[in-house]
Motif scaffolding. Sequence first.
Motif, PDB file in Angstrom:
ATOM      1  N   THR A 191      -4.405  -1.238  -5.304  1.00 46.28           N
ATOM      2  CA  THR A 191      -3.404  -0.862  -4.314  1.00 46.28           C
ATOM      3  C   THR A 191      -3.990   0.225  -3.413  1.00 46.28           C
ATOM      4  O   THR A 191      -4.308   1.314  -3.902  1.00 46.28           O
ATOM      5  CB  THR A 191      -2.122  -0.334  -4.975  1.00 46.28           C
ATOM      6  OG1 THR A 191      -1.569  -1.346  -5.818  1.00 46.28           O
ATOM      7  CG2 THR A 191      -1.089   0.060  -3.925  1.00 46.28           C
ATOM      8  N   PRO A 192      -4.146  -0.025  -2.118  1.00 36.52           N
ATOM      9  CA  PRO A 192      -4.719   0.999  -1.238  1.00 36.52           C
ATOM     10  C   PRO A 192      -3.781   2.176  -1.041  1.00 36.52           C
ATOM     11  O   PRO A 192      -2.556   2.007  -0.979  1.00 36.52           O
ATOM     12  CB  PRO A 192      -4.959   0.241   0.075  1.00 36.52           C
ATOM     13  CG  PRO A 192      -4.005  -0.899   0.036  1.00 36.52           C
ATOM     14  CD  PRO A 192      -3.847  -1.272  -1.397  1.00 36.52           C
TER      15      PRO A 192
ATOM     16  N   LEU B  48      -3.997   1.895   6.788  1.00 39.38           N
ATOM     17  CA  LEU B  48      -3.653   1.115   5.599  1.00 39.38           C
ATOM     18  C   LEU B  48      -3.894  -0.371   5.841  1.00 39.38           C
ATOM     19  O   LEU B  48      -4.478  -1.064   4.990  1.00 39.38           O
ATOM     20  CB  LEU B  48      -2.185   1.355   5.237  1.00 39.38           C
ATOM     21  CG  LEU B  48      -1.692   0.674   3.954  1.00 39.38           C
ATOM     22  CD1 LEU B  48      -2.415   1.255   2.734  1.00 39.38           C
ATOM     23  CD2 LEU B  48      -0.185   0.843   3.807  1.00 39.38           C
TER      24      LEU B  48
ATOM     25  N   GLY C  21       0.842  -1.183   0.000  1.00 37.70           N
ATOM     26  CA  GLY C  21       0.000   0.000   0.000  1.00 37.70           C
ATOM     27  C   GLY C  21       0.883   1.240   0.000  1.00 37.70           C
ATOM     28  O   GLY C  21       2.107   1.147   0.139  1.00 37.70           O
TER      29      GLY C  21
ATOM     30  N   ARG D 158      -5.857   3.169  -6.740  1.00 33.04           N
ATOM     31  CA  ARG D 158      -6.811   2.496  -5.847  1.00 33.04           C
ATOM     32  C   ARG D 158      -7.715   1.555  -6.631  1.00 33.04           C
ATOM     33  O   ARG D 158      -8.002   0.432  -6.205  1.00 33.04           O
ATOM     34  CB  ARG D 158      -7.652   3.533  -5.111  1.00 33.04           C
ATOM     35  CG  ARG D 158      -6.946   4.228  -3.953  1.00 33.04           C
ATOM     36  CD  ARG D 158      -7.768   5.381  -3.441  1.00 33.04           C
ATOM     37  NE  ARG D 158      -7.274   5.911  -2.173  1.00 33.04           N
ATOM     38  CZ  ARG D 158      -7.548   7.132  -1.726  1.00 33.04           C
ATOM     39  NH1 ARG D 158      -8.328   7.945  -2.433  1.00 33.04           N
ATOM     40  NH2 ARG D 158      -7.057   7.533  -0.571  1.00 33.04           N
TER      41      ARG D 158
END
Length: 336
Positions: free
Chosen positions: A144-145, A308, A123, A140
């Motif tokens: 993928t945060p 996260l 992340g 995002r």
Amino acid sequence: MAGGRLVSMKDVARRAGVAVGTVSNVLNRPEIVSPDRRERVEAAITELGYVRNDAARQLKLGRSSTVGAIVLDSGNPFYAQLVGGIEAAAEDSQLMVIAGSSGNRERRERMYLSLFEEQRVRGILLASTGGSTDLVEAIRGRGTPVVLVESDPEAHGSSVSVDDIAGGEIAVQHLVAQGRRRIGAVAARQDLRQVAARLRGARRAADAAGVDLEVIAAEDLTVLAGRTAGEALVERSAAERPDAVFCVNDLLAVGVLQAFAFRHQIAVPEEIALVGYDDIAFARSTVVPLTSVSQPADLMGRTALALLEEEIARPDAAPRHVSFTPTLVERESTTG
């Protein structure tokens, strides 16, 4: 290297006289391998110079043990402390942190965002210039945060922030309480959300108190830029100078203080009171210890990583916004 090529697990297995699966177990679950076989594999790894391809391993597993962190200015001790908080929390979670600095530049920020996504990091934690919203949303959307740090609390996605409007407000309220009536605010990069919010709070407090607030433009958010702004104030007559100065970060405040102290031209706080923002460690050890608005950098970093991890564990959960309230740390630059 083996014959000019990268050493593979097959090479290690062949040298150690074991199966490839045994090599994999030594690398990932050594406790299940017998001591004799483990020693043979470790000796072969050392002899051949084998380096695990962690990127390929992460791709196979579908998750990384690395977090990317992007800050605005690695030269600012506030961001060093912020990254320190991220790293401390990451260590507790057995994660690694790769940090990059955008230098307050959108182009470099976008470069780091793309690079971290390509590296398939777990992340990204981002203190943003504000110009990469489209890329953040695209990243995002691809899985993928991204958690924003020092962001607008209303921003999309999880975020950690400080109420910078309140921070600017309490700085000027403090100066007014000290009897100051002509207040200068030294600022650069007013396009940055943090700077704009601090000035907004300063103006709000000045208007409420019925005092003048003059915004004094600096070239950058650095000590050198602060010194240049301070030297310009020194050149003014006493009647034209403010009797107090609020700087939007401590680096500017340190530079202003240096300019005032040179040849003892302006006494702080007798002639001009001075307030900074961030409360970096150096603020307490300047020639005149600096009053500063403090924000909890270490806690912000730890909180950002926690958010996260929450997003990774529950990708469908509603985003969370955590906002901290800054506090004023009084020292001799205003109360001496």
